[in-house]
Design a protein around this motif. Structure first.
Motif, PDB file in Angstrom:
ATOM      1  N   UNK A  66       0.781  -1.107  -0.057  1.00  0.00           N
ATOM      2  CA  UNK A  66       0.089   0.080  -0.142  1.00  0.00           C
ATOM      3  C   UNK A  66       1.015   1.215  -0.032  1.00  0.00           C
ATOM      4  N   UNK A  67       1.810   1.209   0.858  1.00  0.00           N
ATOM      5  CA  UNK A  67       2.763   2.273   0.768  1.00  0.00           C
ATOM      6  C   UNK A  67       3.403   2.581  -0.568  1.00  0.00           C
ATOM      7  N   UNK A  72       3.342   6.185  -5.677  1.00  0.00           N
ATOM      8  CA  UNK A  72       3.297   6.403  -7.223  1.00  0.00           C
ATOM      9  C   UNK A  72       1.740   6.937  -7.471  1.00  0.00           C
ATOM     10  N   UNK A  73       1.404   7.701  -6.359  1.00  0.00           N
ATOM     11  CA  UNK A  73       0.058   8.506  -6.790  1.00  0.00           C
ATOM     12  C   UNK A  73      -1.221   7.864  -6.906  1.00  0.00           C
ATOM     13  N   UNK A  74      -1.463   6.533  -6.524  1.00  0.00           N
ATOM     14  CA  UNK A  74      -2.652   5.615  -7.049  1.00  0.00           C
ATOM     15  C   UNK A  74      -3.561   5.939  -5.975  1.00  0.00           C
ATOM     16  N   UNK A  75      -4.971   5.876  -6.318  1.00  0.00           N
ATOM     17  CA  UNK A  75      -6.194   5.544  -5.359  1.00  0.00           C
ATOM     18  C   UNK A  75      -5.847   4.188  -4.861  1.00  0.00           C
ATOM     19  N   UNK A  76      -5.627   4.186  -3.509  1.00  0.00           N
ATOM     20  CA  UNK A  76      -5.168   2.790  -2.763  1.00  0.00           C
ATOM     21  C   UNK A  76      -6.481   2.491  -1.836  1.00  0.00           C
ATOM     22  N   UNK A  77      -6.899   1.330  -1.938  1.00  0.00           N
ATOM     23  CA  UNK A  77      -7.969   0.730  -1.032  1.00  0.00           C
ATOM     24  C   UNK A  77      -7.132  -0.482  -0.224  1.00  0.00           C
ATOM     25  N   UNK A  87      -5.918  -3.059  -3.085  1.00  0.00           N
ATOM     26  CA  UNK A  87      -6.119  -2.593  -4.436  1.00  0.00           C
ATOM     27  C   UNK A  87      -5.720  -1.327  -4.927  1.00  0.00           C
ATOM     28  N   UNK A  88      -4.659  -0.875  -5.951  1.00  0.00           N
ATOM     29  CA  UNK A  88      -4.216   0.239  -6.483  1.00  0.00           C
ATOM     30  C   UNK A  88      -5.153   0.459  -7.695  1.00  0.00           C
ATOM     31  N   UNK A  89      -5.682   1.595  -7.981  1.00  0.00           N
ATOM     32  CA  UNK A  89      -6.295   1.916  -9.153  1.00  0.00           C
ATOM     33  C   UNK A  89      -5.441   2.968  -9.728  1.00  0.00           C
ATOM     34  N   UNK A 158       0.299   8.787 -18.747  1.00  0.00           N
ATOM     35  CA  UNK A 158      -0.343   9.717 -19.697  1.00  0.00           C
ATOM     36  C   UNK A 158      -0.558   8.985 -20.935  1.00  0.00           C
ATOM     37  N   UNK A 159       0.032   7.700 -21.236  1.00  0.00           N
ATOM     38  CA  UNK A 159      -0.054   7.149 -22.335  1.00  0.00           C
ATOM     39  C   UNK A 159      -1.130   6.001 -22.495  1.00  0.00           C
ATOM     40  N   UNK A 160      -1.720   5.816 -21.211  1.00  0.00           N
ATOM     41  CA  UNK A 160      -2.350   4.595 -21.116  1.00  0.00           C
ATOM     42  C   UNK A 160      -3.911   4.762 -21.405  1.00  0.00           C
ATOM     43  N   UNK A 161      -4.561   3.891 -22.385  1.00  0.00           N
ATOM     44  CA  UNK A 161      -5.888   4.364 -22.745  1.00  0.00           C
ATOM     45  C   UNK A 161      -6.697   3.688 -21.907  1.00  0.00           C
ATOM     46  N   UNK A 162      -7.040   3.774 -20.748  1.00  0.00           N
ATOM     47  CA  UNK A 162      -7.954   3.091 -19.828  1.00  0.00           C
ATOM     48  C   UNK A 162      -7.201   2.880 -18.434  1.00  0.00           C
ATOM     49  N   UNK A 163      -7.705   2.053 -17.724  1.00  0.00           N
ATOM     50  CA  UNK A 163      -7.426   2.017 -16.382  1.00  0.00           C
ATOM     51  C   UNK A 163      -6.926   0.608 -15.796  1.00  0.00           C
ATOM     52  N   UNK A 164      -5.997   0.425 -14.995  1.00  0.00           N
ATOM     53  CA  UNK A 164      -5.315  -0.735 -14.413  1.00  0.00           C
ATOM     54  C   UNK A 164      -5.628  -0.770 -12.942  1.00  0.00           C
ATOM     55  N   UNK A 165      -6.341  -1.945 -12.539  1.00  0.00           N
ATOM     56  CA  UNK A 165      -6.445  -2.340 -11.041  1.00  0.00           C
ATOM     57  C   UNK A 165      -5.513  -3.354 -10.681  1.00  0.00           C
ATOM     58  N   UNK A 166      -4.582  -3.102  -9.717  1.00  0.00           N
ATOM     59  CA  UNK A 166      -3.698  -3.896  -9.134  1.00  0.00           C
ATOM     60  C   UNK A 166      -4.371  -4.717  -7.959  1.00  0.00           C
ATOM     61  N   UNK A 167      -4.402  -6.067  -8.039  1.00  0.00           N
ATOM     62  CA  UNK A 167      -5.227  -6.514  -6.962  1.00  0.00           C
ATOM     63  C   UNK A 167      -4.089  -7.294  -6.457  1.00  0.00           C
TER      64      UNK A 167
END
Length: 436
Positions: A66-67, A72-77, A87-89, A158-167
């Motif tokens: 999580x840290x 990395x500036x992600x939304x983290x649950x 979960x990192x979004x 910036x180059x990613x067309x969409x979302x990545x969820x890290x589980x």
């Protein structure tokens, strides 16, 4: 029912416009960024390996993950599903589909016998027995590689067309619910258009393997308790010996696969993994318990084995004036790789593996995986990464779950590049078509 409704919503999702392959420049950037963080990924792996945690206890590992994701500036649950799930979004700079990448974090009650500088010395009590704790299945590598993947893709946001969820999932080794189901119940698969996962194991260093359709078996657990009558070991006729009864049951269980299951339809395995009864040499105990695992691919065989197990155990016990309680816990289903996912993205693995090679496996593994639950809710692609050190005799190399299992750090960048590239290519291609 909730899972079925969610699956229906996902399948009914509208088709996304197919875009195109990832640009050579972005692929080269993934390679460059991976090379730049190899030392960090290796350090994470060593740290996690040296501080292993059993299923549902992965608080230290989860905090480390999580840290990093927050940095990395992600939304983290955190504490997702009421367990140490993370979960990192990562939301890309352009609209597009959502892809999930999964890693499991838990270790096993195994005393490590590999003499590496980062060897685990952690001890615990498991099922009443003191034992060591070890990442004997390579989940330390899985976690470190996905942490590295998160850093690589965050740099390409910036180059990613969409979302990545890290589980980052706890308790893969703890059926029947494992860690996947609580996280799914918490909604982690909502809106996911495809999911990738990998597993390390013995084999030529850096080689990748995959398979369309079933790649791992359904995994169910069982527990049998035999109740007899305690007596002096010198006077067995005054009691009912549950140890003798249990010995007959263990032998009889092996006939289920060899004599009752149609092995022409699919393979199956019944294994007794632990058995316990008694405290000293001259006392016949009043009970014995045994636990084990059932592995199947055919649903009919899965049902039949549980039924035959109960019939054999209870009747063998009754023949000796004992009783037997049989419990079968349905665990993970077979992991099914989506045909279109394998067809579209297996060339990615071949490119990433390079000279080490990537090839389709002819047979599925009898191992179980709760990645199957993620793949039930979105098209999934699960593959294997070989991590045996160069020079290892692959005919005698220790398997996963062995105290001698060893993974070479040199395989880590292969996993990072594979997961990063798969995610990028999934997003840039617009995902895969869904059948409404």
């Amino acid at each position: 029912m909730k899972r079925l409704l969610l699956a229906g919503l996902l399948v009914a999702a509208p088709l996304r416009a197919q875009q195109g392959p990832a640009s050579p420049a972005l692929l080269a950037e993934i390679d460059k960024r991976t090379a730049a963080i190899v030392d960090k990924v290796t350090a994470w792996r060593h740290d996690i390996h040296q501080h292993p945690e059993l299923g549902y206890q992965e608080k230290r590992t989860a905090a480390l993950v999580a840290a990093h994701l927050k940095s990395l500036g992600m939304e983290v649950q955190e504490n997702v599903g009421g367990i140490p799930g993370v979960v990192g979004i990562l939301k890309g700079g352009k609209p597009g589909p959502t892809v999930a990448l999964r890693a499991d974090m838990d270790a096993l009650p195994v005393t490590e016998l590999v003499n590496v500088p980062f060897k685990s010395t952690v001890r615990t009590v498991y099922n009443g027995v003191e034992t060591g704790v070890m990442h004997a299945c390579g989940h330390d590598m899985h976690t470190a590689m996905l942490m590295g993947t998160a850093e690589v893709l965050a740099g390409l946001k910036a180059s990613l067309p969409g979302t990545v969820k890290f589980l980052f999932q706890p308790a893969e080794e703890v059926p029947p619910r494992g860690g996947a189901q609580p996280m799914i119940d918490a909604g982690v698969m909502q809106g996911v258009d495809g999911v990738f996962g990998l597993h390390v194991g013995p084999g030529p260093l850096g080689a990748l393997s995959f398979r369309q359709g079933a790649i791992s078996a359904a995994s169910d657990g069982f527990r049998i308790v035999v109740h007899g009558k305690q007596s002096h070991g010198a006077a067995p006729s005054r009691g009912v010996d549950p140890i003798v009864v249990s010995a007959e049951i263990v032998t009889a269980l092996q006939t289920i696969v060899s004599r009752s299951v149609d092995l022409g339809a699919a393979p199956a395995v019944v294994t007794v993994g632990a058995i316990h009864g008694g405290l000293r040499e001259n006392i016949i105990p009043d009970s014995v318990w045994m636990i084990g695992t059932i592995r199947t691919f055919d649903p009919a065989a899965r049902t039949l084995i549980g039924q035959r197990m109960k019939t054999l155990a209870t009747n063998i016990a009754a023949a000796h004036n004992a009783t037997a309680e049989v419990t079968v816990d349905l665990g993970y289903g077979s992991t099914i790789n989506h045909a279109a996912m394998v067809s579209r993205f297996s060339p990615t693995l071949k490119r990433v593996a390079g000279t080490a090679g990537a090839q389709e496996s002819k047979t599925a593994s009898m191992a179980g995986e709760d990645f199957s639950r993620f793949a039930e809710l979105a098209p999934g692609f699960f593959f294997n990464l070989a991590v045996s050190p160069v020079g290892t005799d692959l005919k005698t190399v220790a398997s996963n779950h062995s105290p001698l299992f060893q993974g070479d750090d040199k395989a880590l960048p292969v996993g990072v590049r594979a997961m990063s590239t798969l995610a990028l290519e999934f997003l840039t291609s617009g995902g895969i078509p869904r059948v409404p």
